[in-house]
Design a protein around this motif. Structure first.
Motif, PDB file in Angstrom:
ATOM      1  N   LYS A 330       0.825  -1.216   0.000  1.00  0.00           N
ATOM      2  CA  LYS A 330       0.000   0.000   0.000  1.00  0.00           C
ATOM      3  C   LYS A 330       0.857   1.263   0.000  1.00  0.00           C
ATOM      4  N   ASN A 331       1.731   1.415   0.997  1.00  0.00           N
ATOM      5  CA  ASN A 331       2.456   2.673   1.154  1.00  0.00           C
ATOM      6  C   ASN A 331       3.637   2.814   0.205  1.00  0.00           C
ATOM      7  N   LEU A 332       4.277   1.702  -0.122  1.00  0.00           N
ATOM      8  CA  LEU A 332       5.448   1.795  -0.997  1.00  0.00           C
ATOM      9  C   LEU A 332       5.109   1.413  -2.432  1.00  0.00           C
ATOM     10  N   ASN A 333       3.817   1.125  -2.694  1.00  0.00           N
ATOM     11  CA  ASN A 333       3.381   0.706  -4.031  1.00  0.00           C
ATOM     12  C   ASN A 333       4.216  -0.441  -4.581  1.00  0.00           C
ATOM     13  N   GLY A 334       4.568  -1.350  -3.691  1.00  0.00           N
ATOM     14  CA  GLY A 334       5.359  -2.501  -4.142  1.00  0.00           C
ATOM     15  C   GLY A 334       4.571  -3.321  -5.145  1.00  0.00           C
ATOM     16  N   PRO A 335       5.239  -3.797  -6.185  1.00  0.00           N
ATOM     17  CA  PRO A 335       4.534  -4.557  -7.222  1.00  0.00           C
ATOM     18  C   PRO A 335       4.057  -5.907  -6.704  1.00  0.00           C
ATOM     19  N   THR A 336       3.023  -6.431  -7.322  1.00  0.00           N
ATOM     20  CA  THR A 336       2.553  -7.768  -6.980  1.00  0.00           C
ATOM     21  C   THR A 336       3.508  -8.781  -7.586  1.00  0.00           C
ATOM     22  N   ILE A 337       4.213  -9.519  -6.749  1.00  0.00           N
ATOM     23  CA  ILE A 337       5.125 -10.533  -7.258  1.00  0.00           C
ATOM     24  C   ILE A 337       4.878 -11.836  -6.518  1.00  0.00           C
ATOM     25  N   LYS A 338       5.338 -12.917  -7.122  1.00  0.00           N
ATOM     26  CA  LYS A 338       5.223 -14.217  -6.462  1.00  0.00           C
ATOM     27  C   LYS A 338       6.613 -14.703  -6.101  1.00  0.00           C
ATOM     28  N   LEU A 339       6.809 -15.023  -4.848  1.00  0.00           N
ATOM     29  CA  LEU A 339       8.081 -15.590  -4.402  1.00  0.00           C
ATOM     30  C   LEU A 339       7.747 -16.907  -3.708  1.00  0.00           C
ATOM     31  N   PRO A 340       7.606 -17.963  -4.508  1.00  0.00           N
ATOM     32  CA  PRO A 340       7.028 -19.221  -4.003  1.00  0.00           C
ATOM     33  C   PRO A 340       7.795 -19.835  -2.832  1.00  0.00           C
ATOM     34  N   ASN A 341       9.124 -19.817  -2.889  1.00  0.00           N
ATOM     35  CA  ASN A 341       9.870 -20.434  -1.779  1.00  0.00           C
ATOM     36  C   ASN A 341       9.673 -19.648  -0.495  1.00  0.00           C
ATOM     37  N   CYS A 342       9.769 -18.335  -0.608  1.00  0.00           N
ATOM     38  CA  CYS A 342       9.559 -17.460   0.547  1.00  0.00           C
ATOM     39  C   CYS A 342       8.190 -17.722   1.161  1.00  0.00           C
ATOM     40  N   GLU A 343       7.157 -17.802   0.300  1.00  0.00           N
ATOM     41  CA  GLU A 343       5.797 -17.984   0.807  1.00  0.00           C
ATOM     42  C   GLU A 343       5.633 -19.355   1.469  1.00  0.00           C
ATOM     43  N   ARG A 344       6.355 -20.338   0.936  1.00  0.00           N
ATOM     44  CA  ARG A 344       6.286 -21.683   1.528  1.00  0.00           C
ATOM     45  C   ARG A 344       6.924 -21.685   2.928  1.00  0.00           C
ATOM     46  N   TYR A 345       8.083 -21.036   3.084  1.00  0.00           N
ATOM     47  CA  TYR A 345       8.710 -20.992   4.419  1.00  0.00           C
ATOM     48  C   TYR A 345       7.818 -20.241   5.410  1.00  0.00           C
ATOM     49  N   ALA A 346       7.190 -19.168   4.917  1.00  0.00           N
ATOM     50  CA  ALA A 346       6.321 -18.387   5.804  1.00  0.00           C
ATOM     51  C   ALA A 346       5.181 -19.251   6.333  1.00  0.00           C
ATOM     52  N   GLU A 347       4.727 -20.202   5.507  1.00  0.00           N
ATOM     53  CA  GLU A 347       3.571 -21.015   5.901  1.00  0.00           C
ATOM     54  C   GLU A 347       3.924 -22.289   6.647  1.00  0.00           C
ATOM     55  N   THR A 348       5.145 -22.787   6.453  1.00  0.00           N
ATOM     56  CA  THR A 348       5.415 -24.129   6.983  1.00  0.00           C
ATOM     57  C   THR A 348       6.541 -24.205   8.006  1.00  0.00           C
ATOM     58  N   LEU A 349       7.338 -23.134   8.121  1.00  0.00           N
ATOM     59  CA  LEU A 349       8.500 -23.207   9.014  1.00  0.00           C
ATOM     60  C   LEU A 349       8.064 -23.041  10.475  1.00  0.00           C
ATOM     61  N   LEU A 350       8.568 -23.933  11.324  1.00  0.00           N
ATOM     62  CA  LEU A 350       8.245 -23.877  12.751  1.00  0.00           C
ATOM     63  C   LEU A 350       9.539 -23.959  13.569  1.00  0.00           C
ATOM     64  N   ARG A 351       9.742 -22.968  14.433  1.00  0.00           N
ATOM     65  CA  ARG A 351      10.964 -22.918  15.255  1.00  0.00           C
ATOM     66  C   ARG A 351      10.696 -23.534  16.628  1.00  0.00           C
TER      67      ARG A 351
END
Ligand SMILES: *Cc1c(COP(=O)(O)O)cnc(C)c1O
Length: 379
Positions: A330-351
């Motif tokens: 929103k504020n930085l007008n960042g483009p819509t991109i897909k970063l599949p590996n990043c999104e997978r770690y965000a969803e599945t990584l548990l510390r």
């Protein structure tokens, strides 16, 4: 109740702080700051190193030293802490996010050349979990395109790439001594400068844009305003605490590595059930900053967190991708991109809980609970 993190106390922290109070010199760059500086130089070869009040501050100093101007592009992974990006956004930079490797949350350097433009000024690598990024190809690309390299080594104290300490590869490197890091002083950080040219400018930026450090060394007879800067130096009270920690570093690291190996050995079996354990590339060492598992899905991770919590065990997920954040889109007008590996770690990584004082029985309980969950929740 097993907490995710408990900061280790070596035993000398209070004594050293009492010394500082007794000597009556509480502001920064006194005896203990100097002891810390010598330690980092002797132990890791950080020739120009400066204590800061946080890892965030060290990153902000690196952004100032890099002379980032509005419109300059800075490449970094999306799977990182907000400070990695904020430090450069504060200078007006445009952030360009890269994806992670498929087998490790570190930046995928093979995608770098496709996102470098004429405006690219810097690359920030994050040594996730204290495991080295593949620095040789990264440094080679940076050299070819004349780009500054900054190491976000916040989690990477006492870790190595082909035997050489992390923090010595980039033009600048930032470490953190936040309570959650291996070595801590509550809140604190370190900036390492790896070129002679910037060594003096770093001192000035850290001292509110003045040449006060040179004045205190007796090199000049008065000090004044010579550059931009801010107040980045911690008080002696924090330096005293930190020095006690540094003296206990070997012990802290040994215990953490032992706990890490226990997890790795005892949980190996869950890989047969669609989970993954951390990968340490052959060029990297493991400083046991973190032990994580990758769950087969977001749903599995959510129920495992809940299952452990019901037994008083705190296991936590990690970064939400910065390229999907409200602020970036929103504020930085960042483009819509897909970063599949990043999104997978965000969803599945548990510390999992990892700190030097985690007891054997406590760790056994955590491991048994996870094994029980995995066996009773087969796909
Ligand atoms: C902890 C951390 C920081 C911030 O350090 P602070 O000392 O909390 O400011 C920055 N980047 C990464 C990757 C971190 O893990």
């Amino acid at each position: 109740m097993i907490r995710f993190n408990v900061p280790h106390i070596t035993g000398n922290e209070v004594k050293y702080i009492e010394n500082v109070i007794r000597w009556g010199r509480l502001s920064g760059d006194g005896y203990y700051s100097q002891q810390c500086r010598l330690f980092f130089n002797d132990e890791f070869g950080f020739k120009h190193n400066h204590l800061t009040t946080s890892g965030t501050d060290a990153l902000e100093m690196a952004a100032l030293l890099s002379r980032i101007n509005p419109g300059d592009e800075v490449i970094m992974p999306s799977f990182t802490f907000v400070s990695t990006a904020n430090a450069f956004v504060l200078r007006g930079a445009k952030i360009v996010f890269a994806d992670c490797l498929s087998d490790h949350p570190n930046l995928d350097h093979t995608t770098l050349e496709s996102i470098i433009t004429k405006k690219t000024k810097a690359i920030v690598v994050v040594h996730y979990a204290g495991v080295a990024c593949d620095m040789n190809p990264i440094l080679q690309i940076a050299k070819q395109y004349d780009i500054v390299v900054i190491e976000d080594a916040a989690q990477a104290i006492d870790s190595y790439y082909f035997g050489r300490p992390l923090g010595t590869f980039g033009n600048y490197a930032a470490f953190s001594f936040h309570e959650t890091k291996n070595i801590n002083c509550g809140e604190g950080g370190l900036l390492v400068v790896n070129n002679e040219k910037d060594a003096q400018r770093a001192e000035i930026i850290r001292e509110k844009g003045t040449n006060r450090s040179a004045f205190f060394r007796g090199e000049i007879d008065k000090y004044g305003w010579v550059d931009i800067g801010s107040s980045f130096l911690p008080s002696e009270i924090l330096a005293a605490f930190l020095f006690a920690q540094l003296q206990g570093m070997k012990n802290i690291q040994e215990k953490r590595k032992q706990i890490w190996s226990n997890y790795n050995r005892e949980l190996k079996i869950i890989e047969e059930f669609g989970y993954q354990l951390p990968v340490i590339p052959s060029y990297a060492t493991n400083n046991a900053h973190m032990f994580y598992i990758l769950c087969p899905s977001l749903e599995k991770r959510t129920s495992l967190i809940e299952y452990l919590r019901s037994d008083g065990i705190t296991a936590v997920f990690h970064y939400l991708p910065l390229h999907l954040s409200n602020f970036y889109t929103k504020n930085l007008n960042g483009p819509t991109i897909k970063l599949p590996n990043c999104e997978r770690y965000a969803e599945t990584l548990l510390r999992l809980p990892l700190y030097s004082d985690l007891g054997e029985n406590e760790q056994r309980l955590i491991i048994d609970k996870i094994l029980k969950f995995v066996h009773s929740n087969k796909m």
